[in-house]
Write a protein that holds these residues in place. Structure first.
Motif, PDB file in Angstrom:
ATOM      1  N   ALA A  85       0.826  -1.208   0.000  1.00  0.00           N
ATOM      2  CA  ALA A  85       0.000   0.000   0.000  1.00  0.00           C
ATOM      3  C   ALA A  85       0.861   1.259   0.000  1.00  0.00           C
ATOM      4  CB  ALA A  85      -0.932  -0.004   1.208  1.00  0.00           C
ATOM      5  N   TYR A  86       1.943   1.241   0.787  1.00  0.00           N
ATOM      6  CA  TYR A  86       2.801   2.420   0.901  1.00  0.00           C
ATOM      7  C   TYR A  86       3.486   2.752  -0.422  1.00  0.00           C
ATOM      8  CZ  TYR A  86       6.499   5.436   2.792  1.00  0.00           C
ATOM      9  OH  TYR A  86       7.356   6.477   3.055  1.00  0.00           O
ATOM     10  N   SER A  87       3.901   1.737  -1.159  1.00  0.00           N
ATOM     11  CA  SER A  87       4.575   1.996  -2.436  1.00  0.00           C
ATOM     12  C   SER A  87       3.630   2.668  -3.429  1.00  0.00           C
ATOM     13  CB  SER A  87       5.120   0.690  -3.019  1.00  0.00           C
ATOM     14  OG  SER A  87       4.069  -0.236  -3.269  1.00  0.00           O
ATOM     15  N   LEU A  88       2.377   2.252  -3.466  1.00  0.00           N
ATOM     16  CA  LEU A  88       1.413   2.889  -4.362  1.00  0.00           C
ATOM     17  C   LEU A  88       1.076   4.305  -3.907  1.00  0.00           C
ATOM     18  CD1 LEU A  88      -0.987  -0.114  -5.047  1.00  0.00           C
ATOM     19  CD2 LEU A  88       0.538   0.990  -6.691  1.00  0.00           C
ATOM     20  N   VAL A  91      12.012   1.151  -0.618  1.00  0.00           N
ATOM     21  CA  VAL A  91      10.787   1.093  -1.419  1.00  0.00           C
ATOM     22  C   VAL A  91      10.305   2.497  -1.765  1.00  0.00           C
ATOM     23  CG1 VAL A  91       8.347   0.435  -1.349  1.00  0.00           C
ATOM     24  CG2 VAL A  91      10.093  -1.169  -0.576  1.00  0.00           C
ATOM     25  N   TYR A  92      10.463   3.422  -0.813  1.00  0.00           N
ATOM     26  CA  TYR A  92      10.085   4.821  -1.040  1.00  0.00           C
ATOM     27  C   TYR A  92      10.846   5.390  -2.240  1.00  0.00           C
ATOM     28  CZ  TYR A  92       9.357   9.773   0.221  1.00  0.00           C
ATOM     29  OH  TYR A  92       9.029  11.098   0.226  1.00  0.00           O
ATOM     30  N   ALA A  93      12.148   5.121  -2.279  1.00  0.00           N
ATOM     31  CA  ALA A  93      12.949   5.593  -3.407  1.00  0.00           C
ATOM     32  C   ALA A  93      12.639   4.811  -4.684  1.00  0.00           C
ATOM     33  CB  ALA A  93      14.433   5.478  -3.069  1.00  0.00           C
ATOM     34  N   SER A  94      12.382   3.502  -4.548  1.00  0.00           N
ATOM     35  CA  SER A  94      12.068   2.682  -5.731  1.00  0.00           C
ATOM     36  C   SER A  94      10.786   3.151  -6.401  1.00  0.00           C
ATOM     37  CB  SER A  94      11.939   1.212  -5.320  1.00  0.00           C
ATOM     38  OG  SER A  94      13.115   0.730  -4.737  1.00  0.00           O
ATOM     39  N   SER A  95       9.784   3.460  -5.597  1.00  0.00           N
ATOM     40  CA  SER A  95       8.530   3.952  -6.178  1.00  0.00           C
ATOM     41  C   SER A  95       8.752   5.285  -6.874  1.00  0.00           C
ATOM     42  CB  SER A  95       7.458   4.083  -5.094  1.00  0.00           C
ATOM     43  OG  SER A  95       7.782   5.109  -4.169  1.00  0.00           O
ATOM     44  N   MET A 138      17.888   5.783  -3.118  1.00  0.00           N
ATOM     45  CA  MET A 138      17.829   4.352  -2.826  1.00  0.00           C
ATOM     46  C   MET A 138      19.193   3.825  -2.393  1.00  0.00           C
ATOM     47  SD  MET A 138      16.648   1.246  -5.360  1.00  0.00           S
ATOM     48  CE  MET A 138      15.447   2.330  -6.122  1.00  0.00           C
ATOM     49  N   ALA A 139      20.251   4.306  -3.050  1.00  0.00           N
ATOM     50  CA  ALA A 139      21.600   3.899  -2.660  1.00  0.00           C
ATOM     51  C   ALA A 139      21.907   4.338  -1.243  1.00  0.00           C
ATOM     52  CB  ALA A 139      22.619   4.486  -3.639  1.00  0.00           C
ATOM     53  N   GLY A 140      21.464   5.543  -0.869  1.00  0.00           N
ATOM     54  CA  GLY A 140      21.661   6.009   0.498  1.00  0.00           C
ATOM     55  C   GLY A 140      20.952   5.143   1.517  1.00  0.00           C
ATOM     56  N   ALA A 141      19.728   4.729   1.203  1.00  0.00           N
ATOM     57  CA  ALA A 141      18.981   3.858   2.118  1.00  0.00           C
ATOM     58  C   ALA A 141      19.673   2.507   2.282  1.00  0.00           C
ATOM     59  CB  ALA A 141      17.553   3.666   1.607  1.00  0.00           C
ATOM     60  N   GLN A 142      20.203   1.965   1.192  1.00  0.00           N
ATOM     61  CA  GLN A 142      20.924   0.691   1.271  1.00  0.00           C
ATOM     62  C   GLN A 142      22.205   0.844   2.093  1.00  0.00           C
ATOM     63  OE1 GLN A 142      20.119  -2.334   0.225  1.00  0.00           O
ATOM     64  NE2 GLN A 142      18.160  -1.676  -0.624  1.00  0.00           N
TER      65      GLN A 142
END
Length: 561
Positions: free
Chosen positions: A130-133, A258-262, A383-387
């Motif tokens: 749900a959060y990704s959408l 996931v936030y960055a991926s979306s 996303m790289a920062g989150a990883q």
């Protein structure tokens, strides 16, 4: 001299119209028309574009996309660099985490039981779907907001006023709406988010100033819910499930990824739909991302309604009383006060960046910039920062991570002050986004430790009141200030955050009260929740959760033994 005259007359630091960007381009030789290097580059681009057109002659839509990428070598190279950076960070995180994600913190946390791991996976899948959408719907139109208002015929000053309307709405109605989640249910707020934001996006199709004002009012309320109620529901459901702190750390790192991926998916989808719509209706090209956001957010609301259990804060109180208690708690605690200051100052600098990156890059670019590609590169860097945070979470405390983030971000914000190079500014913006990827999970973990569950959404809303007030003040001044002054203000705020992060690294004066609130507050499960199904006594849950939370904090050295 012409540029200085425009700045004095109009009171701004960049062209008021996109078509003026060419006259204020960087003055180095490779960007001048007629220069041999520029002609050779343009010829190479022309040949490449012609070859691509022949290769995709049977696919007109693909031909349009390929033609839109012609001449965007810098942005494509940055996108490739961001992908490689994200891949390296992911490999580094995988190498560091030799155990399954979240099973231990610095080798001290007890092993997670199979039941806890099953509960973690179930919560992760329900939440992230749900959060990704929900974030996809926010991101896909975020990169085009400034450009759409400019296409509607509004000047930079008028666009700044429209942004101010949104932040004023978030600071007032949005604050109260977030506090309602503590009393009326966080899930209900998350469902309302998709409905409210959908109406806001549909109204953005109209150039009428009244429709745009209502759109920003609704968008401000929805934005406040996105950054308070979703996290509050996640923490409440995790504690109701009895998840240990180590799994919560992993969950926040995954959520940031996931936030960055979306956002990456949204940037690419937004670019594609703008190109395709522009081939048929050029005047409606920039409204396409807003319309595409609507079904995504409606599906997110449906998933929240059908797959989430309802979770509350202090159900026996009122929203206004919850806000008053939160304000008193923040005023009485040095740690909470600094946490709120850091939250407000850093995210104000972030919103200044959000408002300024489009005109700043356009003023330094030879021609049109591909907003979708640039936005995707930004999000891949995030996303790289989150990883990277996920890889280092067991070795570096969240407060130490934030100190690194604030210092690096301040340096990134100084680049537009001293450089007219499009490439240098674009790279500094990308690095800023990478540091932002570290910021989100780090600040979320600090909030989990410091804020009482009884008023979690209310306290986060109080933090955002200061944030929105600062954003309004900066945006009102941004239309009258030259560009270097705007970035200087943002850099100053980030340096203040750097100083405040030293206070957050000290022993907390807020956790004891937060822990007592967790032990005393009854967790109210939904009628369809797992505890109700299995007949578990809810009176024993808070003590178990409180002991698990306290044990995890002791093991991380966050509490005195």
């Amino acid at each position: 001299h012409g540029r200085q005259r425009r700045m004095r007359v109009e009171g701004i630091g960049m062209p008021a119209r996109p078509e003026d960007a060419w006259r204020h381009r960087p003055r180095h030789a490779l960007h001048r028309r007629g220069h041999p290097g520029a002609n050779a580059s343009l010829a190479a681009v022309s040949v490449a574009g012609s070859s691509a057109s022949v290769a995709v002659a049977d696919a007109p839509w693909l031909s349009l996309v390929c033609q839109s990428l012609a001449g965007q070598q810098t942005e494509l190279a940055l996108l490739l660099f961001s992908i490689l950076l994200c891949l390296v960070a992911w490999l580094f995180a995988t190498r560091r985490q030799s155990e399954p994600p979240g099973l231990a913190l610095a080798g001290l946390a007890p092993a997670v039981t199979p039941a806890e791991l099953t509960a973690y996976r179930r919560l992760r899948n329900r939440y992230l779907l749900a959060y990704s959408l929900a974030t996809f719907g926010d991101w896909i139109q975020g990169g085009y907001l400034y450009a759409l208002y400019a296409q509607h015929g509004y000047s930079m000053r008028h666009i700044a006023l429209l942004f101010v309307v949104g932040y004023a709405s978030a600071a007032t109605a949005g604050t109260y709406s977030s506090a309602v989640g503590d009393v009326g249910g966080h899930r209900r707020n998350c469902v309302a988010y998709g409905l409210i934001y959908s109406v806001s996006c549909l109204l953005a199709n109209s150039p009428d100033v009244g429709a745009l004002v209502v759109s920003r009012l609704l968008g401000g309320v929805a934005y406040s819910i996105l950054f308070t109620s979703f996290e509050s529901w996640l923490v409440a459901d995790a504690e109701a499930s009895g998840l240990p702190p180590s799994l919560l750390t992993s969950l926040f790192a995954t959520s940031a990824t996931v936030y960055a991926s979306s956002a990456v998916a949204a940037g690419i989808s937004g670019h594609a739909c703008v190109v395709l719509m522009g081939s048929t209706r050029a005047d409606a090209a920039l409204t396409a991302p807003f319309n595409l956001a609507v079904p995504a957010m409606l599906v997110a609301s449906a998933l929240c309604q059908w797959t989430w259990d309802e979770r509350y804060g202090d159900r026996g109180s009122s929203a206004s009383a919850s806000l008053r208690r939160s304000c008193r708690a923040v005023a009485a605690s040095r740690t909470l006060l600094c946490l709120g200051l850091v939250n407000a100052m850093y995210e104000t600098a972030l919103y200044v960046f959000v408002f300024m990156w489009t005109p700043s890059l356009e003023a330094r670019s030879v021609g049109h910039i591909p907003h979708g590609l640039v936005f995707s590169a930004f999000m891949l860097s995030k996303m790289a920062g989150a990883q990277l945070f996920a890889a280092l979470a067991d070795a570096i405390s969240p407060a130490a991570c934030l100190g690194f983030v604030f210092g690096g971000s301040a340096l990134c914000m100084t680049v537009p002050i001293f450089s007219d190079s499009y490439e240098a500014v674009l790279l500094s913006f990308t690095l800023f986004e990478g540091l932002l990827g570290i910021y989100w999970p780090a600040i979320a973990l600090l909030r989990v430790d410091e804020i009482s569950d009884a008023e979690r959404a209310s306290t986060m809303a109080v933090f955002r009141m200061l944030l929105n007030a600062l954003v309004i003040a900066v945006l009102l001044a941004a239309g009258r200030m030259p560009e270097p002054a705007v970035y200087a203000v943002a850099a100053t705020m980030l340096l203040i955050c750097l100083g405040a992060s030293r206070v957050l690294a000290r022993p907390s004066d807020a956790r004891a009260g937060a822990r007592r609130a967790r032990e005393l507050l009854p967790i109210i499960p939904a009628e369809s929740g797992e505890a109700a199904k299995e007949g578990t006594s809810t009176e024993t849950l808070p003590d178990e959760v409180g002991r698990s939370k306290a044990d995890g904090l002791l093991q991380r050295g966050a509490l005195p033994s």
